[in-house]
Design a protein around this motif. Sequence first.
Motif, PDB file in Angstrom:
ATOM      1  N   GLY A  94       0.803  -1.215   0.000  1.00  0.00           N
ATOM      2  CA  GLY A  94       0.000   0.000   0.000  1.00  0.00           C
ATOM      3  C   GLY A  94       0.839   1.270   0.000  1.00  0.00           C
ATOM      4  N   ILE A  95       1.921   1.258   0.775  1.00  0.00           N
ATOM      5  CA  ILE A  95       2.825   2.421   0.800  1.00  0.00           C
ATOM      6  C   ILE A  95       3.381   2.687  -0.587  1.00  0.00           C
ATOM      7  CG2 ILE A  95       5.050   3.275   1.634  1.00  0.00           C
ATOM      8  CD1 ILE A  95       4.470   1.819   4.287  1.00  0.00           C
ATOM      9  N   LEU A  96       3.850   1.633  -1.237  1.00  0.00           N
ATOM     10  CA  LEU A  96       4.472   1.796  -2.544  1.00  0.00           C
ATOM     11  C   LEU A  96       3.452   2.212  -3.595  1.00  0.00           C
ATOM     12  CD1 LEU A  96       7.337   1.664  -3.413  1.00  0.00           C
ATOM     13  CD2 LEU A  96       7.064  -0.740  -4.004  1.00  0.00           C
ATOM     14  N   ASP A  97       2.255   1.647  -3.540  1.00  0.00           N
ATOM     15  CA  ASP A  97       1.206   2.052  -4.477  1.00  0.00           C
ATOM     16  C   ASP A  97       0.881   3.532  -4.318  1.00  0.00           C
ATOM     17  OD1 ASP A  97       0.998  -0.482  -5.536  1.00  0.00           O
ATOM     18  OD2 ASP A  97      -0.694  -1.065  -4.268  1.00  0.00           O
ATOM     19  N   GLN A  98       0.831   4.009  -3.081  1.00  0.00           N
ATOM     20  CA  GLN A  98       0.536   5.417  -2.818  1.00  0.00           C
ATOM     21  C   GLN A  98       1.637   6.315  -3.380  1.00  0.00           C
ATOM     22  OE1 GLN A  98      -2.344   6.639  -1.133  1.00  0.00           O
ATOM     23  NE2 GLN A  98      -1.599   8.567  -1.998  1.00  0.00           N
ATOM     24  N   VAL A  99       2.885   5.923  -3.179  1.00  0.00           N
ATOM     25  CA  VAL A  99       4.003   6.729  -3.684  1.00  0.00           C
ATOM     26  C   VAL A  99       3.988   6.786  -5.207  1.00  0.00           C
ATOM     27  CG1 VAL A  99       6.504   6.864  -3.886  1.00  0.00           C
ATOM     28  CG2 VAL A  99       5.486   6.313  -1.693  1.00  0.00           C
ATOM     29  N   LEU A 100       3.750   5.645  -5.838  1.00  0.00           N
ATOM     30  CA  LEU A 100       3.721   5.627  -7.299  1.00  0.00           C
ATOM     31  C   LEU A 100       2.694   6.620  -7.824  1.00  0.00           C
ATOM     32  CD1 LEU A 100       4.038   1.775  -7.931  1.00  0.00           C
ATOM     33  CD2 LEU A 100       5.701   3.513  -8.594  1.00  0.00           C
ATOM     34  N   GLY A 101       1.514   6.634  -7.229  1.00  0.00           N
ATOM     35  CA  GLY A 101       0.475   7.564  -7.659  1.00  0.00           C
ATOM     36  C   GLY A 101       0.811   9.007  -7.338  1.00  0.00           C
ATOM     37  N   ASP A 102       1.303   9.263  -6.130  1.00  0.00           N
ATOM     38  CA  ASP A 102       1.627  10.629  -5.725  1.00  0.00           C
ATOM     39  C   ASP A 102       2.723  11.238  -6.599  1.00  0.00           C
ATOM     40  OD1 ASP A 102      -0.242  10.449  -3.724  1.00  0.00           O
ATOM     41  OD2 ASP A 102       1.207  10.153  -2.094  1.00  0.00           O
ATOM     42  N   TYR A 103       3.761  10.457  -6.876  1.00  0.00           N
ATOM     43  CA  TYR A 103       4.865  10.973  -7.678  1.00  0.00           C
ATOM     44  C   TYR A 103       4.474  11.131  -9.146  1.00  0.00           C
ATOM     45  CZ  TYR A 103       8.397  10.595  -3.949  1.00  0.00           C
ATOM     46  OH  TYR A 103       9.134  10.760  -2.802  1.00  0.00           O
ATOM     47  N   ASP A 104       3.522  10.342  -9.623  1.00  0.00           N
ATOM     48  CA  ASP A 104       2.987  10.553 -10.971  1.00  0.00           C
ATOM     49  C   ASP A 104       2.321  11.927 -11.051  1.00  0.00           C
ATOM     50  OD1 ASP A 104       3.805   8.129 -12.019  1.00  0.00           O
ATOM     51  OD2 ASP A 104       1.899   7.110 -11.669  1.00  0.00           O
ATOM     52  N   GLU A 105       1.526  12.243 -10.056  1.00  0.00           N
ATOM     53  CA  GLU A 105       0.786  13.510 -10.054  1.00  0.00           C
ATOM     54  C   GLU A 105       1.709  14.717  -9.897  1.00  0.00           C
ATOM     55  OE1 GLU A 105      -2.296  13.461  -7.144  1.00  0.00           O
ATOM     56  OE2 GLU A 105      -3.312  11.709  -8.009  1.00  0.00           O
ATOM     57  N   SER A 106       2.742  14.567  -9.078  1.00  0.00           N
ATOM     58  CA  SER A 106       3.618  15.707  -8.782  1.00  0.00           C
ATOM     59  C   SER A 106       4.734  15.903  -9.812  1.00  0.00           C
ATOM     60  CB  SER A 106       4.251  15.532  -7.397  1.00  0.00           C
ATOM     61  OG  SER A 106       5.157  14.423  -7.400  1.00  0.00           O
ATOM     62  N   GLY A 107       4.970  14.902 -10.659  1.00  0.00           N
ATOM     63  CA  GLY A 107       6.082  14.987 -11.602  1.00  0.00           C
ATOM     64  C   GLY A 107       7.434  14.700 -10.979  1.00  0.00           C
ATOM     65  N   MET A 108       7.422  14.111  -9.792  1.00  0.00           N
ATOM     66  CA  MET A 108       8.657  13.877  -9.049  1.00  0.00           C
ATOM     67  C   MET A 108       9.574  12.886  -9.751  1.00  0.00           C
ATOM     68  SD  MET A 108      10.244  14.904  -6.406  1.00  0.00           S
ATOM     69  CE  MET A 108      11.533  14.481  -5.238  1.00  0.00           C
ATOM     70  N   TRP A 109       9.017  11.973 -10.537  1.00  0.00           N
ATOM     71  CA  TRP A 109       9.885  10.976 -11.187  1.00  0.00           C
ATOM     72  C   TRP A 109      10.903  11.635 -12.116  1.00  0.00           C
ATOM     73  CZ3 TRP A 109       9.663   7.026  -8.377  1.00  0.00           C
ATOM     74  CH2 TRP A 109       8.465   6.509  -7.882  1.00  0.00           C
ATOM     75  N   SER A 110      10.498  12.679 -12.819  1.00  0.00           N
ATOM     76  CA  SER A 110      11.431  13.371 -13.723  1.00  0.00           C
ATOM     77  C   SER A 110      12.561  14.026 -12.942  1.00  0.00           C
ATOM     78  CB  SER A 110      10.684  14.429 -14.549  1.00  0.00           C
ATOM     79  OG  SER A 110       9.730  13.832 -15.394  1.00  0.00           O
ATOM     80  N   VAL A 111      12.216  14.601 -11.804  1.00  0.00           N
ATOM     81  CA  VAL A 111      13.239  15.208 -10.942  1.00  0.00           C
ATOM     82  C   VAL A 111      14.231  14.146 -10.478  1.00  0.00           C
ATOM     83  CG1 VAL A 111      13.643  16.404  -8.755  1.00  0.00           C
ATOM     84  CG2 VAL A 111      11.655  17.011 -10.170  1.00  0.00           C
ATOM     85  N   LEU A 112      13.712  13.006 -10.042  1.00  0.00           N
ATOM     86  CA  LEU A 112      14.582  11.940  -9.542  1.00  0.00           C
ATOM     87  C   LEU A 112      15.424  11.335 -10.651  1.00  0.00           C
ATOM     88  CD1 LEU A 112      12.090  10.210  -7.079  1.00  0.00           C
ATOM     89  CD2 LEU A 112      14.020  11.694  -6.500  1.00  0.00           C
ATOM     90  N   ASP A 113      14.875  11.225 -11.855  1.00  0.00           N
ATOM     91  CA  ASP A 113      15.654  10.698 -12.983  1.00  0.00           C
ATOM     92  C   ASP A 113      16.853  11.593 -13.281  1.00  0.00           C
ATOM     93  OD1 ASP A 113      14.085   8.477 -13.410  1.00  0.00           O
ATOM     94  OD2 ASP A 113      12.889   9.375 -15.014  1.00  0.00           O
ATOM     95  N   GLU A 114      16.624  12.906 -13.238  1.00  0.00           N
ATOM     96  CA  GLU A 114      17.718  13.848 -13.507  1.00  0.00           C
ATOM     97  C   GLU A 114      18.796  13.733 -12.440  1.00  0.00           C
ATOM     98  OE1 GLU A 114      20.176  17.271 -13.278  1.00  0.00           O
ATOM     99  OE2 GLU A 114      18.603  16.883 -11.786  1.00  0.00           O
ATOM    100  N   ARG A 115      18.386  13.578 -11.193  1.00  0.00           N
ATOM    101  CA  ARG A 115      19.366  13.463 -10.108  1.00  0.00           C
ATOM    102  C   ARG A 115      20.097  12.132 -10.163  1.00  0.00           C
ATOM    103  NH1 ARG A 115      16.077  16.095  -4.928  1.00  0.00           N
ATOM    104  NH2 ARG A 115      15.762  18.155  -5.882  1.00  0.00           N
ATOM    105  N   ALA A 116      19.377  11.071 -10.519  1.00  0.00           N
ATOM    106  CA  ALA A 116      20.031   9.763 -10.650  1.00  0.00           C
ATOM    107  C   ALA A 116      21.122   9.812 -11.708  1.00  0.00           C
ATOM    108  CB  ALA A 116      18.994   8.694 -11.008  1.00  0.00           C
ATOM    109  N   GLY A 117      20.890  10.588 -12.752  1.00  0.00           N
ATOM    110  CA  GLY A 117      21.903  10.720 -13.798  1.00  0.00           C
ATOM    111  C   GLY A 117      23.160  11.408 -13.310  1.00  0.00           C
ATOM    112  N   ARG A 118      23.034  12.263 -12.294  1.00  0.00           N
ATOM    113  CA  ARG A 118      24.193  12.989 -11.769  1.00  0.00           C
ATOM    114  C   ARG A 118      24.833  12.328 -10.559  1.00  0.00           C
ATOM    115  NH1 ARG A 118      22.932  17.385  -9.402  1.00  0.00           N
ATOM    116  NH2 ARG A 118      20.669  17.504  -9.606  1.00  0.00           N
ATOM    117  N   LEU A 119      24.174  11.313 -10.020  1.00  0.00           N
ATOM    118  CA  LEU A 119      24.703  10.686  -8.806  1.00  0.00           C
ATOM    119  C   LEU A 119      25.998   9.937  -9.097  1.00  0.00           C
ATOM    120  CD1 LEU A 119      23.934  10.084  -5.772  1.00  0.00           C
ATOM    121  CD2 LEU A 119      23.118   7.873  -6.616  1.00  0.00           C
TER     122      LEU A 119
END
Length: 224
Positions: A94-119
């Motif tokens: 349930g926690i993971l399902d909630q995060v997947l939906g929340d980050y879809d709505e907020s656009g957070m995945w794109s932010v994290l992808d950019e940071r993962a590229g620089r890590l």
Amino acid sequence: MRTIQLTRSGPCPLPTFEEERMGTQGDRIFEVTAERGFPDPWLSFGDSLCDEAALSTELTRAISKARKEPTAETRTETARVFRVKEANLRRCAGILDQVLGDYDESGMWSVLDERAGRLGIEDVLETWGRTQALHPFPVVLKSLEFNWGYMKEHGVRAFYEMTRGYISRLQENSERWHDAWRGEVETGVVDRITSIECDLASIEAPMHCDVCKKTITALLYLDE
């Protein structure tokens, strides 16, 4: 940490921005983590997967006792631990399902992808390695290395989709164990192999999903 070698052929060149950054990411992330801790919902997710291993150990002991003392009391206790273990995994899902939906709505995945590229994976692993390399095969470091590598190659959301599938397989593992125990109670035939296999699958969970909170924190705190 990268070092710049002095040579007799000329003066040492000034370090580039990337060279200055190398060796600092891990320490900086640790400093922010020390101040703020692991953020929710990732802290709760990781803690719940630690509970999966703890409950598996508790269940193994309950089953062992019920085999030695096959009473209504010991069997009731075993059934209780199964229920708690299964409820905990539903909470993780349930926690993971909630995060997947929340980050879809907020656009957070794109932010994290950019940071993962620089890590800098080697950089951050070096910091973790100061305390997490006690065993000749450092499972935590290997898991972190895999996680960040997967994110870089496939994307951060894809990593958590994969993790969600892993939670489903852990649920199937618990169901298989529960079915085997019911069969053992009904027939009186002890099924040690299923208990051993399912316990091993469960106690591995923190080596992956508790590490997830360390994985994502590096991205969340990268630019702090």
